[in-house]
Design an enzyme around this catalytic site. Structure first.
Site, PDB file in Angstrom:
ATOM      1  N   GLY A  46       0.836  -1.190   0.000  1.00 14.33           N
ATOM      2  CA  GLY A  46       0.000   0.000   0.000  1.00 14.33           C
ATOM      3  C   GLY A  46       0.869   1.237   0.000  1.00 14.33           C
ATOM      4  O   GLY A  46       2.025   1.188   0.453  1.00 14.33           O
ATOM      5  N   GLN A  51       3.099  10.041   1.232  1.00 13.46           N
ATOM      6  CA  GLN A  51       4.393   9.360   1.312  1.00 13.46           C
ATOM      7  C   GLN A  51       5.324   9.715   0.156  1.00 13.46           C
ATOM      8  O   GLN A  51       6.526   9.509   0.242  1.00 13.46           O
ATOM      9  CB  GLN A  51       4.207   7.832   1.356  1.00 13.46           C
ATOM     10  CG  GLN A  51       3.591   7.341   2.652  1.00 13.46           C
ATOM     11  CD  GLN A  51       3.473   5.831   2.660  1.00 13.46           C
ATOM     12  OE1 GLN A  51       2.508   5.279   2.153  1.00 13.46           O
ATOM     13  NE2 GLN A  51       4.468   5.156   3.210  1.00 13.46           N
ATOM     14  N   CYS A  93       6.184  -0.097   7.472  1.00 13.27           N
ATOM     15  CA  CYS A  93       5.780   1.026   6.633  1.00 13.27           C
ATOM     16  C   CYS A  93       6.976   1.466   5.791  1.00 13.27           C
ATOM     17  O   CYS A  93       8.091   1.539   6.300  1.00 13.27           O
ATOM     18  CB  CYS A  93       5.306   2.181   7.513  1.00 13.27           C
ATOM     19  SG  CYS A  93       4.839   3.639   6.586  1.00 13.27           S
ATOM     20  N   LEU A  94       6.724   1.756   4.509  1.00 17.13           N
ATOM     21  CA  LEU A  94       7.812   2.178   3.624  1.00 17.13           C
ATOM     22  C   LEU A  94       8.421   3.505   4.075  1.00 17.13           C
ATOM     23  O   LEU A  94       9.528   3.835   3.690  1.00 17.13           O
ATOM     24  CB  LEU A  94       7.297   2.300   2.181  1.00 17.13           C
ATOM     25  CG  LEU A  94       6.769   1.003   1.550  1.00 17.13           C
ATOM     26  CD1 LEU A  94       6.143   1.281   0.194  1.00 17.13           C
ATOM     27  CD2 LEU A  94       7.875  -0.030   1.423  1.00 17.13           C
ATOM     28  N   HIS A 135      -4.193   1.279   7.775  1.00 26.27           N
ATOM     29  CA  HIS A 135      -2.833   1.835   7.795  1.00 26.27           C
ATOM     30  C   HIS A 135      -2.706   2.978   6.774  1.00 26.27           C
ATOM     31  O   HIS A 135      -2.195   4.052   7.097  1.00 26.27           O
ATOM     32  CB  HIS A 135      -1.833   0.707   7.490  1.00 26.27           C
ATOM     33  CG  HIS A 135      -0.408   1.130   7.424  1.00 26.27           C
ATOM     34  ND1 HIS A 135       0.560   0.635   8.270  1.00 26.27           N
ATOM     35  CD2 HIS A 135       0.244   1.999   6.597  1.00 26.27           C
ATOM     36  CE1 HIS A 135       1.730   1.199   7.973  1.00 26.27           C
ATOM     37  NE2 HIS A 135       1.567   2.016   6.954  1.00 26.27           N
ATOM     38  N   HIS A 139      -2.397   7.374   7.079  1.00 26.80           N
ATOM     39  CA  HIS A 139      -1.409   8.265   6.452  1.00 26.80           C
ATOM     40  C   HIS A 139      -2.047   9.578   5.998  1.00 26.80           C
ATOM     41  O   HIS A 139      -1.408  10.633   6.053  1.00 26.80           O
ATOM     42  CB  HIS A 139      -0.777   7.601   5.227  1.00 26.80           C
ATOM     43  CG  HIS A 139       0.411   6.733   5.537  1.00 26.80           C
ATOM     44  ND1 HIS A 139       1.560   7.236   6.118  1.00 26.80           N
ATOM     45  CD2 HIS A 139       0.646   5.413   5.325  1.00 26.80           C
ATOM     46  CE1 HIS A 139       2.441   6.237   6.255  1.00 26.80           C
ATOM     47  NE2 HIS A 139       1.908   5.126   5.799  1.00 26.80           N
TER      48      HIS A 139
HETATM   49 NI    NI Z   1       2.791   3.224   5.770  1.00 26.27          NI
END
Ligand code: NI
Length: 169
Positions: A46, A51, A93-94, A135, A139
């Site tokens: 995701g 991000q 998480c990235l 999640h 964000h």
């Molecule tokens: Ni994330």
């Protein structure tokens, strides 16, 4: 199409409340395409627009139940309208390097959103997919999975990141 840089904690953009989308134009389509490409390249399941530095309410997810499957979904202005039960699953998480942790979430959620044509849609999902949507929607509200951990775990992680950043300088 291009791969975009994924912002990392503690970048302040990750903490902003993202803006609602009202233009369903080619630039939105291009952004979604970049996000999909960036997500699979990472690889991740995701990705939320903040991000990659775009503070708008857009997420892409891999909805496949298969181990290596790809079933991409793009959700515009997603919002959780119903929740049921609880579950705890391991998350990463990235944007949050070197950390995975068990997070308590709702077991089942109903999400209302718009598709890429601006059409209103609704979706009810459970288990792992429900975790991913919660999640990613977090964000859009400036919330990271870190924020669901205990104060102690969070403090330890912040300390570790500070050290890593200091070492890079
Ligand atoms: Ni994330």
């Amino acid at each position: 199409m291009s791969l975009r840089t994924i912002l990392k904690f503690p970048d302040p953009i990750l903490r902003q409340k993202a803006k609602k989308i009202s233009n369903f134009d080619a630039s939105l389509q291009n952004l979604a395409t970049d996000m999909i490409e960036t997500m699979y390249d990472a690889p991740g399941v995701g990705l939320a627009a903040p991000q990659i530095g775009e503070s708008i309410r857009l997420i892409v997810v891999n909805a496949s139940q298969e181990e290596d499957g790809e079933e991409t979904m793009v959700l515009v202005n997603p919002e959780i309208t119903e929740r049921e039960g609880t579950q705890a699953d391991e998350e990463g998480c990235l944007s949050v390097l070197d950390l995975t942790a068990s997070v308590k979430r709702s077991q089942k959620v109903t999400v209302s959103y718009q598709d890429m044509t601006g059409e209103s849609q609704e979706l009810t999902v459970e288990d792992r997919f429900a975790v991913i949507l919660q999640h990613e929607i977090d964000h859009l509200n400036g919330i990271l999975f870190l924020d669901h951990l205990s104060t102690l775990k969070r403090a330890l992680y912040k300390k570790k990141i500070k050290k890593l950043m200091a070492a890079k300088k």
